[in-house]
Write an enzyme that holds these catalytic residues in place. Structure first.
Site, mmCIF file in Angstrom:
data_model
loop_
_atom_site.group_PDB
_atom_site.id
_atom_site.type_symbol
_atom_site.label_atom_id
_atom_site.label_comp_id
_atom_site.label_asym_id
_atom_site.label_seq_id
_atom_site.Cartn_x
_atom_site.Cartn_y
_atom_site.Cartn_z
ATOM 1 N N ASP A 163 0.751 -1.166 -0.034
ATOM 2 C CA ASP A 163 0.049 0.055 0.130
ATOM 3 C C ASP A 163 0.797 1.231 0.149
ATOM 4 O O ASP A 163 0.452 2.302 0.580
ATOM 5 C CB ASP A 163 -0.867 0.119 1.274
ATOM 6 C CG ASP A 163 -1.837 -1.137 1.147
ATOM 7 O OD1 ASP A 163 -2.249 -1.625 0.124
ATOM 8 O OD2 ASP A 163 -2.137 -1.808 2.233
ATOM 9 N N LYS A 165 1.835 1.984 -5.020
ATOM 10 C CA LYS A 165 2.219 1.491 -6.441
ATOM 11 C C LYS A 165 1.567 1.750 -7.575
ATOM 12 O O LYS A 165 1.826 2.132 -8.461
ATOM 13 C CB LYS A 165 2.353 -0.177 -5.993
ATOM 14 C CG LYS A 165 3.545 -0.453 -5.176
ATOM 15 C CD LYS A 165 3.613 -1.741 -4.968
ATOM 16 C CE LYS A 165 2.512 -2.724 -4.155
ATOM 17 N NZ LYS A 165 2.013 -2.067 -2.820
ATOM 18 N N GLY A 201 -4.483 -4.361 -3.817
ATOM 19 C CA GLY A 201 -5.486 -3.245 -3.923
ATOM 20 C C GLY A 201 -4.990 -2.123 -4.304
ATOM 21 O O GLY A 201 -4.151 -1.400 -3.603
ATOM 22 N N HIS A 202 -4.678 -1.639 -5.684
ATOM 23 C CA HIS A 202 -4.216 -0.639 -6.212
ATOM 24 C C HIS A 202 -5.165 0.690 -6.576
ATOM 25 O O HIS A 202 -6.031 0.174 -7.579
ATOM 26 C CB HIS A 202 -3.127 -1.147 -7.532
ATOM 27 C CG HIS A 202 -2.087 -2.003 -7.045
ATOM 28 N ND1 HIS A 202 -1.230 -2.553 -7.767
ATOM 29 C CD2 HIS A 202 -1.697 -2.477 -5.854
ATOM 30 C CE1 HIS A 202 -0.468 -3.418 -7.025
ATOM 31 N NE2 HIS A 202 -0.531 -3.518 -6.031
ATOM 32 N N GLN A 228 2.084 -5.825 -3.229
ATOM 33 C CA GLN A 228 2.561 -6.191 -1.762
ATOM 34 C C GLN A 228 3.803 -5.447 -1.504
ATOM 35 O O GLN A 228 4.022 -4.395 -2.268
ATOM 36 C CB GLN A 228 2.705 -7.633 -1.543
ATOM 37 C CG GLN A 228 1.214 -8.269 -1.397
ATOM 38 C CD GLN A 228 0.552 -8.746 -2.639
ATOM 39 O OE1 GLN A 228 1.460 -9.369 -3.436
ATOM 40 N NE2 GLN A 228 -0.681 -8.416 -2.856
#
Ligand code: GDP
Ligand code: IMO
Ligand code: MG
Length: 429
Positions: free
Chosen positions: A13, A16, A40-41, A223
């Site tokens: 988080d 990225k 989750g991007h 990650q």
């Protein structure tokens, strides 16, 4: 041969998605190479926010080829949902390519992830419960089902039957819960196959050809370094390799193909899930950072644990991924903080540790050695060039750079695409 690998340097988080989206302006191909929909991007373009879990963050640019590489574990239900979500936002997804060799997350993987977490009780890892660990376990055990198998009805049927025999045995006899029905999964998954089969390819060839033609290829890590199965805070890690080396295995390219590695570094530290976190702030300051930085998980909605920037971690990330430069994100979140601390080392048993420890017991007892710096107490969200940044913000960035020995290439001062300060160009053209 401009192939750039972008990784998370902390516990995930780091932003990225935002940096990938920014760099994707110049990229011809954007590749995800590990992890799955545990990621989750978030990408913000104009007043639209996109939350991506499986599809590379380059998808928002028409014409950019996006690849889900062989190293990713794919839940086809999530993939189909994400494709529909993007289409509903008028994003063309025709340029997505999915590796034939990627392994599938099956419903029993998700169930086993949940059951294992429940069984572990207070020792749980705090996984996203998306079936990531069990899917990679089956890959390593050589029983996993790949995308290529899904496209062959007979092969899929046989492999699913074989897997269900052992998985239902495990579920019913060990966990004492109901097993899964073959026909239900079989028809559901064949439905997904119909929806994705036109996107399936030997993606290593696509990436290789692009590199051969001198195109810009960006590898988007998921990650972060400390969640790496080998290099992270084991066992509180994910089951893949978020370090840069994994880009080669997870995309099917060689180490000699990679030209640059960028580490994305949040201006402070966050972590979701369990495990030691030396610079964690449990009081008011932690709450302040969480609220200003909206530190709640993109995938699970869980509040993220927040703490000061930890340069022991960053030096470690620089070493294990061979970072050329860093992109510092969320600098603006510290705009209102009067005194900012940076962890420059750890004290353990009265001695200073030189390197990030392997033992979690040791890490849990490490006391951060802090340097305190004056904050800048100015709004930075409108700033677009390094020179315009407040002096104390520049001092903070320069101190980080010196402490980890890696130059800063990008500074982000807000979630939007334009809230980005470029110090060093990543893709020349
Ligand atoms: P990722 O998993 O590394 O892609 O990061 P996430 O998307 O899970 O979390 C980063 C969050 O911070 C997202 O909501 C981004 O929109 C947001 N973000 C990224 N860069 C910045 C920044 O420089 N400033 C602020 N305020 N938010 C940012
Ligand atoms: P992005 O790509 C932050 C964490 C989970 C848990 C551990 C294992 O958005 O940075 P898993 O479901 O992978 O078996 O969970 O890893 N985790 C993440 N934390 N960001 C992520 O992805 C994460 N993906 C997994 O919270 O601690
Ligand atoms: Mg995330």
């Amino acid at each position: 041969m401009p192939a750039v690998v972008l990784i998370g340097a902390q516990w995930g988080d780091e932003g990225k998605g935002k940096i990938t989206d920014y760099l994707a302006q110049r990229a011809d191909v954007v590749v995800r190479y590990q992890g799955g929909n545990n990621a989750g991007h978030t990408v913000v373009v104009g007043d639209q926010e996109f939350k991506l879990h499986l599809i590379p963050s380059g998808i928002l640019y028409p014409g950019t080829t996006c690849v889900i590489g062989n190293g990713v574990v794919i839940d086809p239900k999530v993939l189909v949902k994400e494709l529909d979500y993007l289409k509903s936002k008028n994003i063309n997804t025709d340029s997505l390519r999915i590796s034939e060799r990627a392994h599938l997350i099956m419903p029993y993987h998700i169930r086993l992830d949940e059951l294992e977490e429940e069984r572990k009780g207070i020792n749980k890892i705090g996984t996203t419960r998306k079936g990531i660990g069990p899917a990679y376990m089956d890959k390593a055990a050589r029983v996993g089902i790949r995308v290529i198998d899904l496209l062959d009805k007979d092969e899929f049927s046989e492999k699913l039957k074989r897997n269900l025999q052992s998985k239902n045995n495990l579920l019913e006899r060990v966990y004492e819960v109901k097993g899964f029905d073959f026909q239900e999964i079989y028809s559901e998954y064949l439905g997904y196959a119909e929806k994705i089969k036109h996107l399936v390819a030997d993606t290593s060839v696509i990436i290789h050809d692009a590199l051969d033609e001198g195109k810009n290829v960006l590898f988007e890590g998921a990650q972060g370094t400390l969640l790496d199965l080998d290099h992270g805070t084991f066992p509180y890690v994910t089951s893949s390799h978020p370090v840069a080396g994994a880009a080669c295995i997870g995309a099917g390219v060689g180490p000699t193909d990679i030209s640059k590695v960028i580490g994305v570094v949040k201006a402070y530290t966050t972590r979701v899930g369990e495990g030691p976190f030396p610079t964690e702030l449990t009081g008011e300051m932690g709450d302040l950072i969480r609220n200003i930085g909206h530190e709640y998980g993109t995938t699970t909605g869980r509040p993220r644990r927040c703490g000061w920037l930890d340069c022991v971690i960053l030096r470690y990330a620089a070493r294990v991924s061979g970072l050329d430069s860093i992109a510092i994100t969320k600098l603006d979140v510290l705009d209102q903080v009067e005194k900012i601390k940076i962890c420059v080392g750890y004290k353990y048993n009265g001695q200073e540790l030189r390197n990030f420890p392997s033992s979690l017991k040791v890490l849990a007892q490490c006391e951060p050695i802090y340097e305190e710096m004056d904050g800048w107490l100015e709004d930075t969200t409108h700033i677009r060039s390094y020179d315009e940044l407040p002096e104390n913000a520049k001092k903070y960035i320069e101190r980080i750079t010196r402490l980890i020995g890696v130059k800063s290439a990008i500074i982000a001062v807000g979630p939007k695409r334009e809230q980005t300060i470029v110090i060093d160009t990543i893709f020349e053209s």
